[in-house]
Scaffold this active site. Structure first.
Site, PDB file in Angstrom:
ATOM      1  N   GLU A  26       1.450  -0.821   0.088  1.00 57.15           N
ATOM      2  CA  GLU A  26      -0.264  -0.167   0.148  1.00 57.15           C
ATOM      3  C   GLU A  26       0.838   1.143   0.096  1.00 57.15           C
ATOM      4  OE1 GLU A  26      -2.427  -0.420   3.178  1.00 57.15           O
ATOM      5  OE2 GLU A  26      -4.223   2.191   2.451  1.00 57.15           O
ATOM      6  N   GLU A 174     -12.379  -2.626   2.908  1.00 55.44           N
ATOM      7  CA  GLU A 174     -13.267  -2.510   4.221  1.00 55.44           C
ATOM      8  C   GLU A 174     -14.155  -1.428   3.684  1.00 55.44           C
ATOM      9  OE1 GLU A 174     -10.255  -1.491   6.842  1.00 55.44           O
ATOM     10  OE2 GLU A 174      -9.484  -3.652   6.694  1.00 55.44           O
ATOM     11  N   TYR A 240      -6.375  -9.194  11.526  1.00 49.29           N
ATOM     12  CA  TYR A 240      -4.997  -9.249  12.254  1.00 49.29           C
ATOM     13  C   TYR A 240      -5.138  -9.654  13.522  1.00 49.29           C
ATOM     14  CZ  TYR A 240      -4.225  -5.881   8.398  1.00 49.29           C
ATOM     15  OH  TYR A 240      -3.811  -4.981   6.629  1.00 49.29           O
ATOM     16  N   GLU A 297      -6.126  -9.106   3.272  1.00 47.66           N
ATOM     17  CA  GLU A 297      -5.034  -8.276   4.242  1.00 47.66           C
ATOM     18  C   GLU A 297      -4.655  -9.391   5.504  1.00 47.66           C
ATOM     19  OE1 GLU A 297      -5.629  -4.563   5.241  1.00 47.66           O
ATOM     20  OE2 GLU A 297      -6.230  -3.915   2.849  1.00 47.66           O
TER      21      GLU A 297
HETATM   22  O1  AHR Z   1      -2.567  -2.422   6.316  1.00 46.23           O
HETATM   23  C1  AHR Z   1      -3.183  -1.261   7.104  1.00 46.23           C
HETATM   24  C2  AHR Z   1      -4.113  -1.263   7.133  1.00 46.23           C
HETATM   25  O2  AHR Z   1      -5.420  -2.080   7.905  1.00 46.23           O
HETATM   26  C3  AHR Z   1      -4.869  -1.096   5.319  1.00 46.23           C
HETATM   27  O3  AHR Z   1      -4.705  -0.522   4.923  1.00 46.23           O
HETATM   28  C4  AHR Z   1      -6.912  -1.427   6.062  1.00 46.23           C
HETATM   29  O4  AHR Z   1      -7.869  -1.713   4.087  1.00 46.23           O
HETATM   30  C5  AHR Z   1      -6.244  -1.982   6.776  1.00 46.23           C
HETATM   31  O5  AHR Z   1      -7.006  -0.898   7.497  1.00 46.23           O
END
Ligand code: AHR
Length: 495
Positions: A26, A174, A240, A297
């Site tokens: 990104e 998102e 995550y 992600e």
């Molecule tokens: O990877 C960092 C951020 O995490 C990304 O931009 C977003 O899609 C997610 O919340």
């Protein structure tokens, strides 16, 4: 020694799509600028502005697909600002990530050139949050239309005669959060509308990916599948691994306690439950599993390294990250019928990175080495396993001590990957290889491990954590035994 793990070498469960070993980059912190793009005038060795060391390292792990330009950045990115002579490109403020000025020097042509250099597929995420339908339509036309058209003529004027081949296209990111704070009903309608204009020009065929759920938002998946499944090829999922709390302190990457190790493992393993539950909802509307889950992600998210810009998400990477990566791959393998792609966040200098750079120096992280060791699983057939692995306790939590996955390549080579989650104790493992037809001539093992839980590579000690030969593998007839060191990731190949 615990009960043997049975690997049915003659029962194939489906192909492990190599795209689950994909990456994400990104316009965030030093991922694109400094990480990939240094510009043609840089003293850092580069080809047309892209640094050679990073490209070579990613080629070594056979990077299959790269997602760009975001992330949250995608929904405020206007692609027309990033084409044409660089000196004329519009500057913007990257409001999501540090409020820095984005000069748009890395745009569509540069990204496509990077993918060409890497030999990987591009995966582009379009702007739904602040972009128009026309903007999205014209971007796809610009990239993929061959014959006469306003956008293809413009591309040619900008120096690219041939259209690019583009398969993977995401319709926003998102959308429940930074991509527009939408309700699933609203996004679902928008998705149907925007995707209509994501056209297939000539022979190019787009695999359309709808913005999927955040973690365990099962309502999102239900609504998207119910209303829009027939318009999509893939549905994304973001999760995550954060040992602490997203807002109140995520935890340090390199200064973590024993307890945080196990919390991290537990949270990484949660990915399995998420995929299982989202898949079950998808099965209701798509029992043939035509629509893929695209985990575009995933990875660890810690507090930034002290002294660095909080908006740049720069973190170190330890043996703990390596084990997290191994566990994720095993989970993706187990769901290979539904999970068709995954993209670790993010490739260079951001979150769970493969590569860290500092000026002209570059180091490879423990996570990078797991991608390297596991590339034998790319497009291989997942093998059926029955494993009654021992568990261990940490506080309230019960965790498996060992995680295992196995696959068979087209040439018959069998690859077994194993993680030992225990920080202190070896894991003696015995594997029963059932259904072996061919004689095994060679057994090789590689292992990534370290003495300390927080061991990592630095610019002065870049080889603290690197794979070594795994000694002591014994194979007699169909019985394989080996001892896995504490906190380790191993791959054993049999051919
Ligand atoms: O990877 C960092 C951020 O995490 C990304 O931009 C977003 O899609 C997610 O919340």
């Amino acid at each position: 020694m615990s009960k043997p793990i049975v690997i049915n070498t003659d029962i194939e469960k489906g192909k492990i799509n190599k795209n689950i070993y994909g990456h994400f980059s990104e316009h965030l912190g030093r991922c694109i600028y400094e990480g990939f793009w240094v510009g043609e005038d840089s003293e850092i060795p580069n080809t047309n502005g892209i640094r050679n060391d990073v490209v070579n390292a990613l080629k070594q792990i056979s990077i299959p697909v790269l997602r760009w330009p975001g992330g949250c950045f995608a929904d405020e990115y206007h692609w027309k600002d990033g084409i044409g002579p660089r000196e004329n490109r519009k500057k913007m403020v990257n409001t999501h990530w540090g409020g820095v000025v984005e000069n748009n020097h890395f745009g569509t042509h540069e990204f496509m050139m990077l993918c060409d250099m890497l030999g990987c597929e591009p995966y582009i995420c379009g702007n739904v949050g602040s972009g128009t339908v026309l903007e999205m339509q014209e971007w796809v036309e610009y990239m993929t239309q061959d014959g006469e058209s306003p956008m293809s003529n413009w591309r040619k004027e900008n120096g690219r005669e041939e259209p690019w081949s583009l398969t993977y296209f995401g319709v926003g990111n998102e959308n429940w959060g930074c991509g527009g704070n939408m309700r699933p009903e609203y996004y679902s309608d928008l998705y149907r509308r925007y995707q209509t204009y994501v056209r297939n020009y000539g022979d190019n065929r787009i695999y359309k990916i709808a913005g999927g759920a955040n973690i365990d938002d099962y309502t999102w998946t239900e609504v998207l599948m119910r209303e829009s499944a027939r318009f999509m090829d893939g549905l994304s999922l973001h999760y995550y691994t954060i040992p602490g709390h997203f807002w109140k302190g995520k935890g340090s990457a390199t200064d973590s306690s024993e307890n945080e190790w196990y919390i991290t493992m537990k949270k990484a393993l949660h990915m399995d439950e998420l995929i299982t539950k989202h898949s079950t909802i998808m099965d209701k509307y798509d029992p043939e599993k035509r629509v893929g889950i695209i985990v575009d992600e995933w990875g660890t998210w810690f507090d930034v390294e002290p002294g660095t810009n909080p908006g740049f998400l720069y973190q170190q990477n330890t043996i703990r990250d390596a084990v997290v990566a191994g566990l994720h791959f095993h989970i993706f393998h187990n769901h290979c019928e539904r999970v068709q792609m995954a993209n670790i966040a993010q490739t260079v200098n951001v979150l769970q990175a493969m590569i860290l750079t500092n000026g002209q120096d570059m180091i490879l992280t423990p996570t990078y080495h797991v991608f390297d060791m596991f590339k034998v699983h790319h497009d291989a057939q997942q093998l059926s396993i029955s494993a009654d692995v021992p568990t261990m306790r940490s506080g309230e939590e019960e965790l498996p001590k060992v995680s295992v996955s196995a696959s068979k390549m087209e040439n018959g080579q069998i690859n077994i990957s194993l993680c030992n989650l225990d920080t202190k104790n070896d894991a003696p493992v015995s594997v029963d290889l059932q259904g072996m037809k061919n004689q095994v001539n060679n057994v090789l093992g590689r292992v990534l491990t370290a003495d300390e839980n927080n061991a990592h590579n630095t610019f002065t000690q870049p080889e603290n954590v690197v794979p070594k030969n795994l000694e002591g593998i014994d194979l007699s007839d169909t019985k394989l035994t080996v001892t896995l060191p504490p906190k380790s990731v191993s791959v054993i190949t049999l051919n």
